[in-house]
Motif scaffolding. Structure first.
Motif, PDB file in Angstrom:
ATOM      1  N   PRO A 122       0.900  -1.262  -0.029  1.00 37.40           N
ATOM      2  CA  PRO A 122       0.182  -0.071   0.092  1.00 37.40           C
ATOM      3  C   PRO A 122       0.864   1.285  -0.134  1.00 37.40           C
ATOM      4  O   PRO A 122       0.506   2.395  -0.740  1.00 37.40           O
ATOM      5  CB  PRO A 122      -0.744  -0.005   1.329  1.00 37.40           C
ATOM      6  N   LYS A 147       2.102   1.943  -3.333  1.00 40.30           N
ATOM      7  CA  LYS A 147       0.963   2.629  -4.254  1.00 40.30           C
ATOM      8  C   LYS A 147       0.742   4.071  -3.985  1.00 40.30           C
ATOM      9  O   LYS A 147       0.606   4.861  -4.991  1.00 40.30           O
ATOM     10  CB  LYS A 147      -0.185   1.733  -4.331  1.00 40.30           C
ATOM     11  N   THR A 172      -9.626   0.811   3.107  1.00 39.02           N
ATOM     12  CA  THR A 172      -9.146   0.440   1.644  1.00 39.02           C
ATOM     13  C   THR A 172      -8.435   1.631   1.209  1.00 39.02           C
ATOM     14  O   THR A 172      -8.912   2.868   1.381  1.00 39.02           O
ATOM     15  CB  THR A 172     -10.260  -0.095   0.660  1.00 39.02           C
ATOM     16  N   LEU A 173      -7.707   1.740   0.029  1.00 42.40           N
ATOM     17  CA  LEU A 173      -7.010   2.411  -0.736  1.00 42.40           C
ATOM     18  C   LEU A 173      -8.111   3.221  -1.714  1.00 42.40           C
ATOM     19  O   LEU A 173      -8.904   2.061  -2.127  1.00 42.40           O
ATOM     20  CB  LEU A 173      -6.028   2.010  -1.184  1.00 42.40           C
ATOM     21  N   TYR A 188      -9.432   4.296  -5.134  1.00 41.24           N
ATOM     22  CA  TYR A 188      -9.299   3.464  -6.546  1.00 41.24           C
ATOM     23  C   TYR A 188      -8.117   3.867  -7.199  1.00 41.24           C
ATOM     24  O   TYR A 188      -7.231   3.166  -7.858  1.00 41.24           O
ATOM     25  CB  TYR A 188     -10.711   3.772  -7.445  1.00 41.24           C
ATOM     26  N   GLU A 191      -5.090   2.373  -5.282  1.00 40.06           N
ATOM     27  CA  GLU A 191      -5.093   1.031  -5.429  1.00 40.06           C
ATOM     28  C   GLU A 191      -4.515   0.435  -6.703  1.00 40.06           C
ATOM     29  O   GLU A 191      -3.953  -0.579  -6.871  1.00 40.06           O
ATOM     30  CB  GLU A 191      -6.482   0.497  -5.262  1.00 40.06           C
ATOM     31  N   HIS A 192      -4.828   1.200  -7.870  1.00 40.22           N
ATOM     32  CA  HIS A 192      -4.674   0.728  -9.225  1.00 40.22           C
ATOM     33  C   HIS A 192      -3.361   1.776  -9.698  1.00 40.22           C
ATOM     34  O   HIS A 192      -3.192   1.835 -10.807  1.00 40.22           O
ATOM     35  CB  HIS A 192      -5.670   0.992 -10.036  1.00 40.22           C
ATOM     36  N   ARG A 231      -8.716 -11.076  -5.391  1.00 38.29           N
ATOM     37  CA  ARG A 231      -8.866 -10.807  -3.704  1.00 38.29           C
ATOM     38  C   ARG A 231     -10.054 -11.703  -3.547  1.00 38.29           C
ATOM     39  O   ARG A 231     -10.992 -11.812  -4.235  1.00 38.29           O
ATOM     40  CB  ARG A 231      -8.993  -9.443  -3.528  1.00 38.29           C
ATOM     41  N   ASP A 269     -11.874  -9.222   2.624  1.00 39.68           N
ATOM     42  CA  ASP A 269     -11.754  -9.004   0.971  1.00 39.68           C
ATOM     43  C   ASP A 269     -12.856  -9.868   0.631  1.00 39.68           C
ATOM     44  O   ASP A 269     -13.112  -9.890  -0.663  1.00 39.68           O
ATOM     45  CB  ASP A 269     -10.575  -9.564   0.506  1.00 39.68           C
TER      46      ASP A 269
END
Length: 333
Positions: free
Chosen positions: A17, A20, A76-77, A79, A82-83, A105, A121
């Motif tokens: 994480p 990213k 969560t990160l 979007y 995360e990508h 996931r 997840d």
């Protein structure tokens, strides 16, 4: 913006994480670094994977975001983060010519309450990325997927791994229950570093599935580790059945003890208050698991002593009456 990153874990493993997050902010022109005391940051990101990890002393900041399963299972990160392609420059020694990431996931094993994956997840294995999202020609790929073979798009993802020609490590292991001829054929074309599986549930007899993998000849069974969950829902008899079955098939069983850190320290010594939190039976059950772990954890020991009942440290402990820490009574109470 001046961005500070805090890696709370010390497990010699890169924090995906944070890589990213770093990539996302650098793409926006922000200055990103691991946070250091004495500095001040407009935004601080603290991440930890393990609940036992301690958050270090933090420098000054205007705002802070905490994330990772070590904090809770819901964060969560965004979007866009995360990508983002990971910023591998954060961990140059740990990521040299190596890519890290998730293709899928989630895991459908709802009854595995010892695992955080279903809650974190979801109970369905789903595709979340293509390989190119975190791999750009590195010679080695480390996949963090919890159950890639349970994903409906598994064959597409396995073909991506085939086409990479990279050495692949399935860090989260593979689900032996889902192996079939089509999957085995695809795996034969992938340069897999090590195969490892788990036999967690004593109510499932997976002997035929392990025999199927062994007979496929993808690797020597003696070089394939199989984790055996103990101290959770199984008896000693059920534990030994799984261990002996795996040994007879040529695999390397490795005993995993549930909640081990709540009983002993990193050197295997009883914690001071363990007798106040667990009954004598629970402590004895744990001690048996500890002996089993030491017995089959080294190949030379289990080969020279294939019968657990004859394992000398366990036999001596039994002869002494199975001693474990006991509550100290005060004034007869």
């Amino acid at each position: 913006m001046k961005i500070g990153l805090v890696d709370c874990d010390s497990h010699n493993f890169p924090n995906l994480p944070l890589m990213k997050i770093s990539s996302y902010h650098k793409s926006r022109g922000d200055m990103v670094e691991f946070a250091s005391l004495g500095s001040h940051y407009e935004r601080l990101y603290a991440s930890k994977i393990f609940t036992e990890s301690q958050e270090p002393e933090l420098p000054g900041y205007d705002e802070i975001f905490r994330g990772g399963s070590g904090y809770d299972l819901e964060n969560t990160l965004p979007y866009e983060m995360e990508h983002s392609y990971p910023d591998y420059s954060l961990y140059p020694a740990l990521t040299k010519d190596t890519a890290f990431g998730f293709l899928t996931r989630g895991c459908p094993r709802k009854n595995h309450g010892f695992c955080i994956t279903p809650q974190k997840d979801g109970c369905v294995s789903r595709k979340v990325a293509d390989l190119q999202e975190f791999w750009r020609g590195q010679k080695r790929i480390i996949l963090l997927d919890q159950n890639l073979l349970a994903c409906s798009e598994k064959m597409e993802l396995l073909e991506q791994l085939v086409d990479s020609h990279a050495q692949v490590e399935f860090n989260g292991g593979m689900d032996v229950r889902l192996l079939d001829e089509e999957i085995l054929s695809a795996l034969e074309k992938i340069k897999v570093k090590d195969y490892h599986f788990a036999w967690d549930d004593p109510r499932e007899n997976l002997e035929e599935q392990f025999r199927l993998f062994r007979d496929a000849g993808l690797t020597a069974a003696g070089q394939c580790k199989v984790y055996v969950l103990t101290n959770y829902w199984s008896t000693m008899k059920e534990d030994l059945f799984r261990i002996y079955t795996l040994r007879n098939l040529g695999f390397m069983p490795f005993v995993m003890i549930y909640d081990k850190q709540k009983f002993v320290d990193s050197k295997g010594r009883w914690l001071l208050d363990v007798d106040l939190r667990y009954s004598e039976k629970q402590l004895r059950d744990f001690k048996i698991c500890q002996h089993m772990q030491r017995w089959c954890g080294r190949i030379n020991i289990i080969k020279s002593c294939p019968d657990f009942e004859k394992y000398e440290p366990y036999r001596r402990w039994m002869e002494k009456g199975c001693p474990v820490p006991r509550k100290i009574l005060v004034d007869g109470r």
